[in-house]
Design a protein around this motif. Sequence first.
Motif, PDB file in Angstrom:
ATOM      1  N   ASP A  69       0.833  -1.201   0.000  1.00 57.95           N
ATOM      2  CA  ASP A  69       0.000   0.000   0.000  1.00 57.95           C
ATOM      3  C   ASP A  69       0.871   1.256   0.000  1.00 57.95           C
ATOM      4  OD1 ASP A  69      -2.653   1.332   0.325  1.00 57.95           O
ATOM      5  OD2 ASP A  69      -1.825   1.918   2.262  1.00 57.95           O
ATOM      6  N   GLY A  82      -8.169   1.961  -6.221  1.00 59.44           N
ATOM      7  CA  GLY A  82      -7.899   1.090  -5.092  1.00 59.44           C
ATOM      8  C   GLY A  82      -8.197  -0.349  -5.456  1.00 59.44           C
ATOM      9  N   ILE A 106      -6.045  -1.726  -0.809  1.00 60.95           N
ATOM     10  CA  ILE A 106      -4.786  -1.124  -1.262  1.00 60.95           C
ATOM     11  C   ILE A 106      -5.139   0.124  -2.056  1.00 60.95           C
ATOM     12  CG2 ILE A 106      -2.733  -1.471  -2.699  1.00 60.95           C
ATOM     13  CD1 ILE A 106      -2.709  -3.279  -0.261  1.00 60.95           C
ATOM     14  N   LYS A 143      -7.690   7.535   2.365  1.00 63.21           N
ATOM     15  CA  LYS A 143      -6.731   6.701   3.081  1.00 63.21           C
ATOM     16  C   LYS A 143      -6.848   6.819   4.593  1.00 63.21           C
ATOM     17  CE  LYS A 143      -5.047   3.633   2.719  1.00 63.21           C
ATOM     18  NZ  LYS A 143      -5.133   2.468   1.803  1.00 63.21           N
ATOM     19  N   ALA A 170      -5.143  -0.512   4.860  1.00 66.10           N
ATOM     20  CA  ALA A 170      -4.637  -1.675   4.117  1.00 66.10           C
ATOM     21  C   ALA A 170      -4.217  -2.812   5.041  1.00 66.10           C
ATOM     22  CB  ALA A 170      -3.460  -1.262   3.229  1.00 66.10           C
TER      23      ALA A 170
END
Length: 243
Positions: A67, A78, A153, A159, A164
């Motif tokens: 990641d 992703g 990922i 994020k 991840a």
Amino acid sequence: MEDRYSAAVDLHGEPKQAFFGIFDGHGGTEASEFAAHNLEKNVLDEVIGRDESDIEEAVKHGYLNTDSDFLKEDLNGGSCCVTALIRNGNLVVSNVGDCRAVISRGGVAEALTSDHKPSREDERDRIETQGGYVDMCRGVWRIQGSLAVSRGIGDRHLKQWVIAEPETKVLRIETQHDLLILASDGLWEKVSNQEAVDIARPLCVESNRQQPLVACKKLVDLSVSRGSVDDISVMIIKLQNYI
């Protein structure tokens, strides 16, 4: 088609060591391709040199390193992932997102992974604790009104909430373990765990003329016949080869 896969057998010259993965991309193929090309190496780099009892931590770092490497690139999108590492008679299954691994124990199906979706109570709590929100959008629970999975990922714009870190299960491969099915959610949205085993097992275990590719195609066709319009990837691993 944003799904990708990887399959590596005879790792380091060991016939009973292998790595398999299904990668379900969203927002393009960049993340699923990156994971398919890099996750195996990153996991194995962490596994080698560690004690066998530390295998879950090794896999976690392999995912997190993949990641991190992806986020350093000028790439978007992703990917959900489910992987199976077979090593020293152990099956190590890990996932982020809603790709799933299902094992057959003498014909009885058991999910080895739990889908990471914003509707899952512990995932929703984690997201909200980090300042995000989960709501129903177009009939599906989503993070920030956008993504319908809570781990993966990539997904740089989310994020803070889409982590991840995988969940991992380790078990010893025994004689009653005959099949492992790895598939993206395009299958599991329309086909139950037990149905998948019931279709695959006669073609892969009980028949003298074993036809795992035919079994994979039957599963895909069944999902499509029930209305799936998602990408569908299916992989069947005969576990008796690794005892």
